[in-house]
Structure formats: C-alpha cells, structure tokens
Scaffold this active site. Structure first.
Site, PDB file in Angstrom:
ATOM      1  N   GLY A  25      34.626  40.142  21.897  1.00 39.80           N
ATOM      2  CA  GLY A  25      35.505  39.296  22.681  1.00 39.80           C
ATOM      3  C   GLY A  25      34.703  38.719  23.838  1.00 39.80           C
ATOM      4  N   SER A  26      35.384  38.074  24.747  1.00 41.07           N
ATOM      5  CA  SER A  26      34.678  37.402  25.841  1.00 41.07           C
ATOM      6  C   SER A  26      33.890  38.387  26.706  1.00 41.07           C
ATOM      7  CB  SER A  26      35.682  36.631  26.704  1.00 41.07           C
ATOM      8  OG  SER A  26      36.718  37.506  27.153  1.00 41.07           O
ATOM      9  N   GLU A  28      32.277  40.927  25.893  1.00 36.82           N
ATOM     10  CA  GLU A  28      31.103  41.499  25.232  1.00 36.82           C
ATOM     11  C   GLU A  28      29.949  40.495  25.089  1.00 36.82           C
ATOM     12  OE1 GLU A  28      34.181  43.694  25.295  1.00 36.82           O
ATOM     13  OE2 GLU A  28      34.387  42.010  23.909  1.00 36.82           O
ATOM     14  N   GLU A  47      38.867  46.049  14.518  1.00 32.65           N
ATOM     15  CA  GLU A  47      38.089  47.150  15.094  1.00 32.65           C
ATOM     16  C   GLU A  47      38.218  48.446  14.310  1.00 32.65           C
ATOM     17  OE1 GLU A  47      38.924  44.196  18.361  1.00 32.65           O
ATOM     18  OE2 GLU A  47      40.096  45.155  16.759  1.00 32.65           O
ATOM     19  N   HIS A  70      35.964  45.344  21.937  1.00 32.44           N
ATOM     20  CA  HIS A  70      36.460  44.427  22.950  1.00 32.44           C
ATOM     21  C   HIS A  70      37.435  45.125  23.895  1.00 32.44           C
ATOM     22  CE1 HIS A  70      37.672  40.943  25.070  1.00 32.44           C
ATOM     23  NE2 HIS A  70      38.789  40.710  24.414  1.00 32.44           N
ATOM     24  N   HIS A 280      46.217  72.179   6.245  1.00 33.98           N
ATOM     25  CA  HIS A 280      47.015  70.955   6.243  1.00 33.98           C
ATOM     26  C   HIS A 280      48.486  71.328   6.102  1.00 33.98           C
ATOM     27  CE1 HIS A 280      47.910  66.761   4.289  1.00 33.98           C
ATOM     28  NE2 HIS A 280      48.430  66.901   5.479  1.00 33.98           N
ATOM     29  N   GLY A 398      41.800  62.650   7.756  1.00 37.02           N
ATOM     30  CA  GLY A 398      42.901  62.193   6.920  1.00 37.02           C
ATOM     31  C   GLY A 398      43.468  60.866   7.363  1.00 37.02           C
TER      32      GLY A 398
END
Length: 524
Positions: A25-26, A28, A47, A70, A280, A398
């Site tokens: 984004g701006s 970065e 992302e 970002h 689990h 998971g």
C-alpha cells in the site's frame, strides 16, 4: 551518509532475505523503492494468501522470509494465515508500513494505532523503531527474533523513516550475527539412554519439527536401530517418518482418550519434536495409560511448559537422537515397506482414495504434497506412500486458506522438486487469489481440487457433536475450472480414473488445476 532504506536492503541481502512476499500500500512504497536487482518481489492479491505463500516458502527452504504488509488493515487480513505459521514454527519476518510519525498520534488515515500490540499474541516479537536511527537495529532484531524463536515476528516502520540519512553507528548492525544452541548435558543423555534401554516395551512418537529441521532420515535410523513402533503426533503439519514403513503405526488420534488407548502397553513413550499433544475433538479420558512414562524432547520452550503430563527435556532433538543411536544397544527391526491397500471405489463419483492412489501411481517419489482437504485424512494416509523428507505440508493450526498459497510458496522455494496441492473445494476458496500469483510467475505447480459440494469435516463434526442439522455446510455450484481460467491458470475437469491418470502424467511447465468430483467422506 546511507539512508535507513539502503542499510535495511543491505542487511537483508547479507542475511539472504532477498525474496519478499507482499501486497503493498502507500505506506510501504518508500521501503520498496530502489530495491536491489537481486531481490525478488512476489506479489499476492490478498494478505492472507501472501502469508500462506511465505509460510510454504519458509518451510520448503528452512530459512526466514520477509513479508511486506500494508499497515493495520493488511496486517489484519494476514492474521488468519498467521495462525498456521505460528504452529508450523515458520520464521516469517513481517514488516508493515506505518503513517509518518507526525500523523500517528492523531490517527490519520492508515495510521497503525498501537502497532506493537496488533499482532500479539501471534507474533513471537513485535516492535516499532523509536526513531529513524533505530530502524536498522529494529529490523535486525525482527530477523533474529524470528530465527531464534522459530516463529513470525512483526515490525511496523513509519514510512518517513526510510529516507532518513543515518550515521556510522547504524551501519554496525550490518555485521551482526546471532546463533542458538540447546545441547543437553551428558547426565541428561545418559539418563535418557538408560531409561530407553531398560524399557520392556518402548514406543516412539515423532513430530513435524523433525522434518522441518532436517531430521527425517535420522529419525528413521533411530526407530530402526531400536526397533520401536513409531507414531506421528496428533494433528501433524509435516510428516517425520515414512508412512509405509513397517514400524509406522499411524498418526495418533487427536483426542485425549484415543491417544491413551493407542499407547496402552508401552512402559516408556519417547516424544521427539512435538507438543504433548495437540488435541482437536474433545474426547476426555486419562492422559496416559496406567504404568506409562512419557518423555518429551523439544526445543520449543512453550510446548514443554504447557504440556499436562510427562517429563520434558528442552533441547535440540538432534543430539538426543545421536546419543540414543550411540548409547542404546540395537534391537531387531522389520524390513521392507508395507503394501498399499486397494482403494475404495465410489458409487456416484470417485472416492478420494481412488484419487490419492492415482497420485501415488503417477507422481515422482520426491513430490512435495501440500494438503488441505480435512475430510479425507484417513483416505490420504491409507493410499499415499511418502518416503522422503519434506513430502507433506498441512495447515498447522487448521486455519483454512493455507493450501493454494502454500503450494505456490513451496514450489517457489524448491524448484528442484515437483509440487502438488491437494485441496478441498471448501478450503480452496479461502486462498483462491494465489492462482493469480501462480499464473503470473509461471510456477510449475499442480492443484488437484476435490469437489464434493460440502464442508465434509464440518458435517462430520456435526455428527460428533450431535448437531447434524445446522445450516451452512453445503457449497454447491462451484466451478474451479472457470475460476482458474479467470486467473490465467489452465484447468480441466475429470470424472473418471483413466482421464485422471492421463492428466496427472502430464508434466506441467507452469501452473495447472485439475478438478475432480469426489464422494463426501469423513476424516476418520
């Protein structure tokens, strides 16, 4: 005087972190400007997919990898995928752009408010430099924290810091190195060796950390030397032992009582490179059978501390394996590999076992499989024959959305080995944008999508919990060949075994997707 950006690029170059996964984004752009020619930027369209690709790349290479996110919004999008990286212990170095320093306090648009808190407790370390002069040191710390703790670290950097010119003190960071050693002492090794040698019916339980740290072959040597029945710890994200080896007893079930039942009759259980245990489904019972002693060896301090039972030795498993090989007399051990059972046949569509048998019969022995089809676990282990290190990758927490991106990352990180992603139709949608990255960079990866129109694992859990009639477990009408075509990936649908074999035998020079209609199955 060098800029913070130049020093950061040089430090990353010296540490070998020249592949960057990101979606900028701006905030970065100032970091990415003037990127050296030997750096490679791998663009992902979301992302979550970015972190999944980086996770796969880090696991395939065994090295830290840089991720560029970002600000707060991009970091938030990445957090679901980050849960898998935490439990796979992948050393991801997450960097995020921050607003200019003067605008953070007033919470200007794209300010990352309380940036150091955003990724906790997932990140092993989270920081923001106190000033521009602190940027190189902070970046070095982020890299070293990820390496030392084997987990994701997070660094937020105000974007006006990157252009700041720094004095000679900042350059000293370039020459830093940090290493870690966790060697057990002689007394600890002697005690463990004597206990294993004296046991009447010992057993071995191996975890994914052994495969991740290059100990696959040594673990096999240990099991064969001692003639030990060998399990893989519950919920494995890597396979540390050949699943057709005559000493292999399977993957331990992920419930308290079933694990205890499986280990009944063993007087000592040695657990190497695994938590004790990652359950689990909640099936209560005794943690261990009566008369069973459990000894865990792990370099994961947290895993040792939180275990509810047994003894723990916090140490690198490698010297422990070598000590046991040297100090415990050899026992008889069976040889050869067990045969693969005939795959179950479907009635209205192919059974997943038929698909997995076709993979076994057509793919090279060194193929890496990235698997995210949770309802087909039992079918997978019945049919596959995996004898090489680094052959199996699964979402460690998971968290869905790992499979497609991780397959791309694994392929980018290991171009010398074929990569196949085996993905359920429910799971595929969480990381679907990874198809664009695969197409854009011409990544030679095969995606096999098992389409059964349901969330199979969720329906199984509904039966287990006595709630079989809940909504939201069916997903009909998905056409992944059309979706793949839109992203630029060649795709085909197969409905019979002959066609499937023909497609799988074709060697791809870029990404391809094979959609296979399969019957719904349960994980067990």
């Amino acid at each position: 005087m060098p800029s913070a950006r130049r020093l950061a690029h040089e430090f990353l170059h010296r540490r070998g972190l020249t592949t960057i996964f990101g979606n900028p984004g701006s905030n970065e752009l100032p970091f990415l400007a003037e990127l050296p020619d030997d750096f490679r930027y791998v663009l992902g369209l979301h992302e979550g997919a970015v972190v999944g690709m980086a996770d796969g790349y880090a696991q395939a290479t065994g090295r830290p990898v840089l991720v560029n996110l970002h600000a707060a919004a991009g970091s938030g999008n990445a957090m679901g995928a980050l849960t898998n990286a935490v439990y796979s212990r992948s050393p991801l170095v997450l960097t995020a752009g921050q607003q200019v320093r003067a605008a953070i306090g007033m919470e200007a648009m794209l300010a990352n408010v309380d940036a150091t808190q955003l990724m906790r407790p997932l990140a092993v370390w989270s920081g923001e430099p106190s000033c521009a002069e602190d940027v190189p040191r902070s970046l070095a710390q982020a890299v070293f924290e990820a390496e030392l703790h084997r987990g994701p670290s997070y660094l937020s950097v105000p974007y006006d810091d990157w252009g700041a010119e720094l004095d000679a003190n900042a350059s000293i960071t370039l020459d830093r190195s940090v290493s870690r050693g966790l060697a057990p002492n002689e007394a600890q090794l002697d005690e463990l060796a004597k206990s294993v040698a004296a046991a009447k019916n010992p057993a071995l339980v191996l975890g994914g950390d052994l495969d991740a740290t290059g100990l696959f072959d040594r673990a096999v040597a240990l099991a064969e030397h001692l003639g030990l029945p060998t399990w893989v710890a519950p919920s494995p994200h890597r396979l540390p032992f050949p699943n057709r080896h005559p000493l292999f007893r399977g993957v331990l079930p992920a419930g308290i009582a079933p694990v205890s039942d499986a280990l009944t009759g063993h007087d000592i259980v040695l657990v190497l490179g695994a938590p004790v245990f990652r359950y689990h489904q909640y099936v209560p019972g005794a943690y261990l059978p009566e008369g069973t002693r459990l000894v865990q060896v792990t370099d994961d301090v947290g895993a040792a501390a939180r275990a509810p039972m047994g003894e723990a030795l916090v140490a690198d498993p490698a010297p422990v394996i070598e000590a046991l090989l040297a100090r415990v007399p050899a026992r008889t051990s069976p040889s050869g590999f067990t045969a693969n059972p005939e795959p179950k046949a479907g009635t209205t569509a192919l059974h997943p076992e038929q698909v997995f048998a076709a993979l076994r019969e057509t793919q090279l022995d060194d193929t890496r499989y990235v698997v995210e089809s949770t309802s087909t676990n039992s079918a997978w282990w019945r049919q596959l024959d995996l004898r090489r290190e680094g052959s199996y990758f699964f979402p460690a927490a998971g968290g869905l959305g790992f499979g497609l991106p991780a397959a791309v990352g694994v392929a980018l990180g290991s171009p010398d080995r074929p990569v196949v992603g085996v993905i359920g139709d429910g799971s595929a949608n969480y990381g679907i944008t990874a198809l664009w990255t695969a197409a854009h960079y011409r990544v030679p990866v095969t995606f096999v999508i098992l389409r059964n129109g349901v969330y199979g694992a969720l329906q199984w859990f509904g039966e287990l919990l006595g709630t079989p009639d809940v909504p939201g477990t069916e997903i009909p009408g998905l056409d992944f060949t059309a979706i793949a075509a839109g992203y630029g990936v060649s795709a085909t649908t197969v409905t019979d075994l002959d066609h499937l074999h023909t497609e799988l035998k074709t060697i791809p020079d870029g990404p391809r997707l094979i959609q296979v209609d399969t019957e719904p199955t349960s994980p067990e």
